[in-house]
Every structure is written in C-alpha cells, then in structure tokens.
Design a protein around this motif. Structure first.
Motif, PDB file in Angstrom:
ATOM      1  N   GLN A   1      26.454 -12.579 -54.798  1.00  9.89           N
ATOM      2  CA  GLN A   1      25.817 -11.505 -55.556  1.00  9.89           C
ATOM      3  C   GLN A   1      25.890 -10.182 -54.802  1.00  9.89           C
ATOM      4  O   GLN A   1      26.112  -9.129 -55.405  1.00  9.89           O
ATOM      5  CB  GLN A   1      24.360 -11.881 -55.845  1.00  9.89           C
ATOM      6  N   ALA A   2      25.706 -10.264 -53.479  1.00 10.40           N
ATOM      7  CA  ALA A   2      25.798  -9.048 -52.668  1.00 10.40           C
ATOM      8  C   ALA A   2      27.209  -8.476 -52.703  1.00 10.40           C
ATOM      9  O   ALA A   2      27.405  -7.253 -52.765  1.00 10.40           O
ATOM     10  CB  ALA A   2      25.392  -9.357 -51.227  1.00 10.40           C
ATOM     11  N   LEU A   3      28.205  -9.360 -52.687  1.00  3.23           N
ATOM     12  CA  LEU A   3      29.596  -8.911 -52.757  1.00  3.23           C
ATOM     13  C   LEU A   3      29.885  -8.243 -54.100  1.00  3.23           C
ATOM     14  O   LEU A   3      30.532  -7.192 -54.154  1.00  3.23           O
ATOM     15  CB  LEU A   3      30.538 -10.099 -52.542  1.00  3.23           C
ATOM     16  N   LYS A   4      29.399  -8.861 -55.184  1.00  2.70           N
ATOM     17  CA  LYS A   4      29.609  -8.281 -56.511  1.00  2.70           C
ATOM     18  C   LYS A   4      28.970  -6.896 -56.607  1.00  2.70           C
ATOM     19  O   LYS A   4      29.554  -5.969 -57.172  1.00  2.70           O
ATOM     20  CB  LYS A   4      29.035  -9.207 -57.582  1.00  2.70           C
ATOM     21  N   LYS A   5      27.763  -6.774 -56.055  1.00  5.36           N
ATOM     22  CA  LYS A   5      27.083  -5.482 -56.090  1.00  5.36           C
ATOM     23  C   LYS A   5      27.852  -4.441 -55.286  1.00  5.36           C
ATOM     24  O   LYS A   5      28.020  -3.294 -55.714  1.00  5.36           O
ATOM     25  CB  LYS A   5      25.665  -5.603 -55.551  1.00  5.36           C
ATOM     26  N   LYS A   6      28.344  -4.861 -54.118  1.00  3.03           N
ATOM     27  CA  LYS A   6      29.109  -3.942 -53.285  1.00  3.03           C
ATOM     28  C   LYS A   6      30.369  -3.489 -54.002  1.00  3.03           C
ATOM     29  O   LYS A   6      30.711  -2.301 -53.995  1.00  3.03           O
ATOM     30  CB  LYS A   6      29.477  -4.619 -51.962  1.00  3.03           C
ATOM     31  N   GLN A   7      31.064  -4.443 -54.636  1.00  2.00           N
ATOM     32  CA  GLN A   7      32.285  -4.105 -55.364  1.00  2.00           C
ATOM     33  C   GLN A   7      31.983  -3.192 -56.546  1.00  2.00           C
ATOM     34  O   GLN A   7      32.738  -2.255 -56.819  1.00  2.00           O
ATOM     35  CB  GLN A   7      32.980  -5.381 -55.840  1.00  2.00           C
ATOM     36  N   ALA A   8      30.885  -3.464 -57.251  1.00  2.63           N
ATOM     37  CA  ALA A   8      30.497  -2.633 -58.393  1.00  2.63           C
ATOM     38  C   ALA A   8      30.156  -1.213 -57.937  1.00  2.63           C
ATOM     39  O   ALA A   8      30.522  -0.239 -58.597  1.00  2.63           O
ATOM     40  CB  ALA A   8      29.308  -3.253 -59.118  1.00  2.63           C
ATOM     41  N   ASP A   9      29.461  -1.119 -56.802  1.00  4.81           N
ATOM     42  CA  ASP A   9      29.109   0.198 -56.262  1.00  4.81           C
ATOM     43  C   ASP A   9      30.361   0.983 -55.877  1.00  4.81           C
ATOM     44  O   ASP A   9      30.461   2.189 -56.123  1.00  4.81           O
ATOM     45  CB  ASP A   9      28.191   0.046 -55.051  1.00  4.81           C
ATOM     46  N   GLU A  10      31.312   0.283 -55.255  1.00  9.72           N
ATOM     47  CA  GLU A  10      32.560   0.940 -54.854  1.00  9.72           C
ATOM     48  C   GLU A  10      33.351   1.383 -56.080  1.00  9.72           C
ATOM     49  O   GLU A  10      33.927   2.479 -56.097  1.00  9.72           O
ATOM     50  CB  GLU A  10      33.397  -0.008 -53.995  1.00  9.72           C
ATOM     51  N   GLN A  11      33.367   0.510 -57.109  1.00 15.29           N
ATOM     52  CA  GLN A  11      34.071   0.844 -58.344  1.00 15.29           C
ATOM     53  C   GLN A  11      33.439   2.056 -59.015  1.00 15.29           C
ATOM     54  O   GLN A  11      34.132   2.932 -59.536  1.00 15.29           O
ATOM     55  CB  GLN A  11      34.064  -0.350 -59.289  1.00 15.29           C
ATOM     56  N   LEU A  12      32.104   2.108 -58.997  1.00 16.36           N
ATOM     57  CA  LEU A  12      31.389   3.235 -59.595  1.00 16.36           C
ATOM     58  C   LEU A  12      31.727   4.536 -58.867  1.00 16.36           C
ATOM     59  O   LEU A  12      31.968   5.571 -59.498  1.00 16.36           O
ATOM     60  CB  LEU A  12      29.883   2.985 -59.556  1.00 16.36           C
TER      61      LEU A  12
END
Length: 255
Positions: free
Chosen positions: A57-68
């Motif tokens: 979940q932390a990885l997904k959030k990090k990836q989503a933040d980077e994508q944003l």
C-alpha cells in the motif's frame, strides 16, 4: 509481545540499512550471521504477513504521488494545448469556472459508456466547461472516423455535440463510412466533408493530441484532465463531479 517483535524487526532493519553505508570490510556479516538474519526476517514476515500488505500500500501511494507530480508538471507545461487548443470542441458552459478535458476514441467501449457521464455532468452542473479531445488510438478505423469528425467540426461546429453523441453512442463500429453517414443525417454534405478532409491532410490536431497524451502518461481512453490532475479510465460521473467540487472548494482536485 507483538509490539516488541515489530520494534525489534524495525530496529534490526534500520541497523542493517545504516551499516550498509559503512565500509563493508569493517561491518560485513559472516555467512552464519546472514543465515540467521534471513531466517529471522522470514519467520517474522510469515508470522506478520500484514506488513507485506502495508508495504504494498505504501508503494502504491508513493507511485500515485509520483504520478500526480509528473502530471502536474506536464499539465503546467502544456496548459494552453490542453485547455485551449483550437482543434478541440467545448460543450457545456464556454465560460465555466471548472474545465473537464476528455481524451477519447470513437471505437473505445469504455468511452461509449462514459458518454452518459459527460451528459450527467452537463445536465446537473451548468457551470462546467467540457472539452472534447480526440485521441484515435484503436486502429485505422478510429483514425478515419476522426478525420471525418475533424472536418465536421470545421464545417458545422454548432452541431458537433449532436455528431459526437450520435457517433460515439452508436452501436456500429466507427469508420469513415459510419461517420459520414452521421454527418449527412445532420445536413452536412459528403462532398463538403471530403473536401475539408483533403485540406486537413497533415492533421495537426491528432499530432498535438498524441504529444499531449505522451506527456501526461495517457495510454488509454477515456482519460481526463481536471485542474492539475489526470484521471485514467471511465471513473464515473460521481467521481468527476467530486473532483469539480473540490476544485471549486480548495483549488485542487484533492482537498
């Protein structure tokens, strides 16, 4: 007891991380220590598998933040082409306080379903500006239908909303023939369409759309741009409406 084990695991991991930056000649683990440490970590993870879920979940959030962040940068760099391109059509309120940009393909099944989302937004919110940006990525038929669409837009822009709904909402595959048939039903002559299609041979609109899609990370349709965020997929009218409400409330899609 579980808290102590978790703390010990975290401390050990931190220690390993810290020692990794020190010259290994002084702090390297021997084979026995490595084996013991590996067994400890394995046993702990097996006993506490929820940690793996937390990490995921932390990885997904990090990836989503980077994508944003990447999307925000791309939107800022291409703001005029995204929101004010001369190749696009605007439905709804031309002076609306919030703009939704949709990338779509006339042969995209999800885009067909999302047509009702656009109409729901425009029906319930009279202050939304909805920009249609064609992205024909599903083969030669999509590109051919787009060329008819682009010609129609120049000849009869006031009827483009009807054309768009009829072609995207139709059951038949969008092709040059089906697109021309829709245009003719809306009283645009085929000869005029074909003449305009020849004049638009270089198709700068599609080139611009492809360039923007690449910059924004858009690989499928439908995709949307609202404020400083790119949304991928048919997210639905409720989510689009919520993003619009957030932009009005706090200036961002996520308040």
């Amino acid at each position: 007891m579980r808290l102590n084990v978790r703390t010990a695991f975290a401390s050990t991991f931190a220690l390993l991380t810290a020692t990794a930056i020190v010259p290994q000649t002084a702090h390297a683990l021997d084979d026995k220590q490595k084996q013991e440490m590996g067994e400890f970590i394995r046993e702990y993870l097996v006993a506490n598998p929820e940690i793996l879920l937390e990490a995921q979940q932390a990885l997904k959030k990090k990836q989503a933040d980077e994508q944003l962040k990447q999307a925000q940068s791309a939107i800022k760099d291409n703001e005029k082409a995204i929101f004010q391109s001369k190749f696009d059509v605007t439905l709804g309120n031309p002076q609306g306080d919030v703009t939704i940009v949709e990338f779509y393909d006339y042969n995209c099944g999800y885009c067909k379903r999302a047509l009702s989302d656009m109409d729901a937004i425009l029906e319930t919110d009279k202050n939304v500006r909805f920009v249609l940006k064609e992205l024909p990525i599903l083969g030669p038929d999509s590109l051919a239908a787009h060329k008819v669409s682009a010609a129609f837009r120049e000849i009869a822009p006031e009827k483009y909303g009807e054309f768009h709904r009829a072609l995207l909402g139709g059951e038949d595959r969008a092709t040059e023939e089906t697109a021309i048939a829709v245009a003719v039903r809306l009283d645009v002559k085929e000869a005029d369409l074909r003449k305009k299609m020849e004049e638009n041979g270089s198709d700068e609109g599609v080139k611009e759309a492809y360039t923007l899609a690449n910059s924004l990370g858009v690989t499928g349709t439908p995709s949307y741009v609202i404020g400083q965020e790119t949304l991928f997929g048919a997210v639905g009218a409720d989510e689009l409406a919520q993003k619009v409400a957030n932009v009005r409330s706090c200036g961002k899609t996520i308040c």
